[in-house]
Design a protein around this motif. Structure first.
Motif, PDB file in Angstrom:
ATOM      1  N   ALA A  98       0.856  -1.192   0.000  1.00  0.00           N
ATOM      2  CA  ALA A  98       0.000   0.000   0.000  1.00  0.00           C
ATOM      3  C   ALA A  98       0.886   1.233   0.000  1.00  0.00           C
ATOM      4  CB  ALA A  98      -0.900   0.010   1.229  1.00  0.00           C
ATOM      5  N   TYR A  99       0.488   2.240  -0.763  1.00  0.00           N
ATOM      6  CA  TYR A  99       1.248   3.480  -0.866  1.00  0.00           C
ATOM      7  C   TYR A  99       0.586   4.584  -0.042  1.00  0.00           C
ATOM      8  CZ  TYR A  99       4.010   1.435  -4.620  1.00  0.00           C
ATOM      9  OH  TYR A  99       4.856   0.645  -5.344  1.00  0.00           O
ATOM     10  N   GLY A 100       1.417   5.470   0.504  1.00  0.00           N
ATOM     11  CA  GLY A 100       0.902   6.620   1.228  1.00  0.00           C
ATOM     12  C   GLY A 100       0.601   6.385   2.686  1.00  0.00           C
ATOM     13  N   ALA A 101       1.076   5.302   3.253  1.00  0.00           N
ATOM     14  CA  ALA A 101       0.748   4.998   4.649  1.00  0.00           C
ATOM     15  C   ALA A 101       1.473   5.922   5.625  1.00  0.00           C
ATOM     16  CB  ALA A 101       1.085   3.546   4.959  1.00  0.00           C
ATOM     17  N   HIS A 102       2.704   6.269   5.329  1.00  0.00           N
ATOM     18  CA  HIS A 102       3.508   7.049   6.276  1.00  0.00           C
ATOM     19  C   HIS A 102       4.095   8.306   5.642  1.00  0.00           C
ATOM     20  CE1 HIS A 102       3.118   3.484   8.735  1.00  0.00           C
ATOM     21  NE2 HIS A 102       3.743   2.760   7.828  1.00  0.00           N
ATOM     22  N   GLY A 103       3.579   8.712   4.516  1.00  0.00           N
ATOM     23  CA  GLY A 103       4.097   9.879   3.820  1.00  0.00           C
ATOM     24  C   GLY A 103       3.390  10.030   2.489  1.00  0.00           C
ATOM     25  N   PRO A 104       3.974  10.759   1.552  1.00  0.00           N
ATOM     26  CA  PRO A 104       3.325  10.996   0.266  1.00  0.00           C
ATOM     27  C   PRO A 104       3.011   9.701  -0.487  1.00  0.00           C
ATOM     28  CG  PRO A 104       5.187  12.471   0.555  1.00  0.00           C
ATOM     29  CD  PRO A 104       5.258  11.471   1.667  1.00  0.00           C
ATOM     30  N   LYS A 105       1.835   9.676  -1.079  1.00  0.00           N
ATOM     31  CA  LYS A 105       1.443   8.533  -1.903  1.00  0.00           C
ATOM     32  C   LYS A 105       2.133   8.589  -3.258  1.00  0.00           C
ATOM     33  CE  LYS A 105      -2.663   6.262  -3.836  1.00  0.00           C
ATOM     34  NZ  LYS A 105      -4.144   6.319  -3.958  1.00  0.00           N
ATOM     35  N   ASP A 106       2.424   9.791  -3.741  1.00  0.00           N
ATOM     36  CA  ASP A 106       3.054   9.968  -5.048  1.00  0.00           C
ATOM     37  C   ASP A 106       4.278  10.870  -4.922  1.00  0.00           C
ATOM     38  OD1 ASP A 106       1.159   8.539  -6.828  1.00  0.00           O
ATOM     39  OD2 ASP A 106      -0.249  10.056  -6.110  1.00  0.00           O
ATOM     40  N   LEU A 107       5.334  10.487  -5.623  1.00  0.00           N
ATOM     41  CA  LEU A 107       6.567  11.278  -5.669  1.00  0.00           C
ATOM     42  C   LEU A 107       6.917  11.549  -7.123  1.00  0.00           C
ATOM     43  CD1 LEU A 107       9.150  12.517  -4.425  1.00  0.00           C
ATOM     44  CD2 LEU A 107      10.168  10.221  -4.509  1.00  0.00           C
ATOM     45  N   ILE A 108       7.127  12.812  -7.436  1.00  0.00           N
ATOM     46  CA  ILE A 108       7.543  13.216  -8.779  1.00  0.00           C
ATOM     47  C   ILE A 108       8.876  13.951  -8.666  1.00  0.00           C
ATOM     48  CG2 ILE A 108       7.031  14.721 -10.738  1.00  0.00           C
ATOM     49  CD1 ILE A 108       4.082  14.193 -10.269  1.00  0.00           C
ATOM     50  N   VAL A 109       9.860  13.524  -9.453  1.00  0.00           N
ATOM     51  CA  VAL A 109      11.176  14.150  -9.446  1.00  0.00           C
ATOM     52  C   VAL A 109      11.383  14.856 -10.774  1.00  0.00           C
ATOM     53  CG1 VAL A 109      13.665  13.793  -9.239  1.00  0.00           C
ATOM     54  CG2 VAL A 109      12.085  12.381  -7.899  1.00  0.00           C
ATOM     55  N   MET A 110      11.622  16.139 -10.695  1.00  0.00           N
ATOM     56  CA  MET A 110      11.891  16.966 -11.882  1.00  0.00           C
ATOM     57  C   MET A 110      13.405  17.180 -11.942  1.00  0.00           C
ATOM     58  SD  MET A 110       9.779  18.330 -14.161  1.00  0.00           S
ATOM     59  CE  MET A 110       8.311  18.518 -13.149  1.00  0.00           C
ATOM     60  N   ILE A 111      14.062  16.528 -12.908  1.00  0.00           N
ATOM     61  CA  ILE A 111      15.516  16.644 -13.060  1.00  0.00           C
ATOM     62  C   ILE A 111      15.812  17.811 -13.982  1.00  0.00           C
ATOM     63  CG2 ILE A 111      17.624  15.471 -13.766  1.00  0.00           C
ATOM     64  CD1 ILE A 111      16.176  12.810 -13.193  1.00  0.00           C
ATOM     65  N   LEU A 112      16.514  18.785 -13.476  1.00  0.00           N
ATOM     66  CA  LEU A 112      16.777  20.019 -14.218  1.00  0.00           C
ATOM     67  C   LEU A 112      18.154  19.977 -14.860  1.00  0.00           C
ATOM     68  CD1 LEU A 112      15.415  22.567 -11.581  1.00  0.00           C
ATOM     69  CD2 LEU A 112      14.156  21.203 -13.272  1.00  0.00           C
ATOM     70  N   LYS A 113      18.161  19.938 -16.178  1.00  0.00           N
ATOM     71  CA  LYS A 113      19.417  19.965 -16.910  1.00  0.00           C
ATOM     72  C   LYS A 113      20.033  21.347 -16.840  1.00  0.00           C
ATOM     73  CE  LYS A 113      17.235  18.468 -20.518  1.00  0.00           C
ATOM     74  NZ  LYS A 113      16.942  18.036 -21.906  1.00  0.00           N
ATOM     75  N   ASP A 114      21.337  21.402 -16.887  1.00  0.00           N
ATOM     76  CA  ASP A 114      22.048  22.680 -16.747  1.00  0.00           C
ATOM     77  C   ASP A 114      22.004  23.519 -18.016  1.00  0.00           C
ATOM     78  OD1 ASP A 114      22.709  21.980 -14.172  1.00  0.00           O
ATOM     79  OD2 ASP A 114      24.543  20.979 -14.785  1.00  0.00           O
ATOM     80  N   ALA A 115      21.667  22.920 -19.123  1.00  0.00           N
ATOM     81  CA  ALA A 115      21.634  23.656 -20.376  1.00  0.00           C
ATOM     82  C   ALA A 115      20.461  23.195 -21.212  1.00  0.00           C
ATOM     83  CB  ALA A 115      22.928  23.457 -21.138  1.00  0.00           C
TER      84      ALA A 115
END
Length: 223
Positions: free
Chosen positions: A206-223
């Motif tokens: 089960a997701y979201g039991a002890h924190g966020p149910k969804d995680l999104i990571v936005m990787i920012l390129k330097d250029a």
């Protein structure tokens, strides 16, 4: 003489006429197998994080706010918690304040005691920065502070994390060396590899039991 003093005295005496062994530890034993070119670091990080139910996206320093807006609109989320004094918070305020139809920005700018119920019951998403990431384990590193308290990444059901591609380290050892943790360990560093999940005795995940149910990571390129 107390028992403690006797024990310590015996330990000290046992070192008489001894010579400390040289420190010949080979750092490459824990670094070389887990070293990658920059492009591979990004690929490995995404692969490992996506394997545990994390969404990852590539963007840039100038355009990430557009992707964040799109993600929130697709999920019908109209409010986003930000840290208004951070560069990322200020960037969103600047980009969204003069436009109609953008999600409402909610600032984490007061003690939790003043709005605890609102945070837990009426804050569907948050956005934070990161200190970096670790390619070898597929982990984000967060270092919460007064601007971005830990609750920002812990309470809202959706956590959006911004990560600079240049701050992805090969492994935990090199990450600690880069940030000189030996000179001052953080008091509350968080290593996050995916959204909160747990399983009961029947191994039902089960997701979201002890924190966020969804995680999104936005990787920012330097250029």
């Amino acid at each position: 003489m107390s028992a403690r003093s006797n024990i310590l005295a015996k330990l000290r005496k046992s070192l008489d006429n001894t010579t400390p062994l040289p420190d010949d530890y080979d750092v490459e034993l824990v670094t070389k197998p887990w070293s990658y070119p920059l492009a591979e670091r990004i690929t490995r990080l995404r692969t490992l994080m996506e394997a545990v139910h994390t969404e990852t996206y590539l963007s840039t320093q100038e355009e990430w706010h557009t992707r964040v807006e799109q993600i929130l609109n697709e999920r019908h989320i109209g409010r986003l918690l930000i840290a208004p004094t951070t560069p990322y918070g200020q960037h969103l305020i600047k980009q969204w304040q003069s436009r109609n139809g953008t999600p409402t920005l909610k600032a984490y700018d007061r003690p939790i005691e003043e709005w605890k119920a609102e945070l837990f019951n009426d804050t569907p998403a948050s956005l934070t920065g990161t200190l970096g990431a670790i390619a070898a384990t597929g982990s984000l590193v967060l270092w919460p502070n007064t601007e971005e308290p830990r609750l920002m990444s812990l309470v809202p059901p959706l956590h959006i994390a911004l990560l600079k591609a240049s701050e992805i380290a090969d492994n935990f050892y090199t990450f600690q060396e880069t940030h000189r943790w030996r000179d001052g360990m953080p008091t509350n560093a968080l290593l996050i590899s995916g959204p909160s999940k747990t399983a009961d005795i029947e191994q039902v995940l089960a997701y979201g039991a002890h924190g966020p149910k969804d995680l999104i990571v936005m990787i920012l390129k330097d250029a």
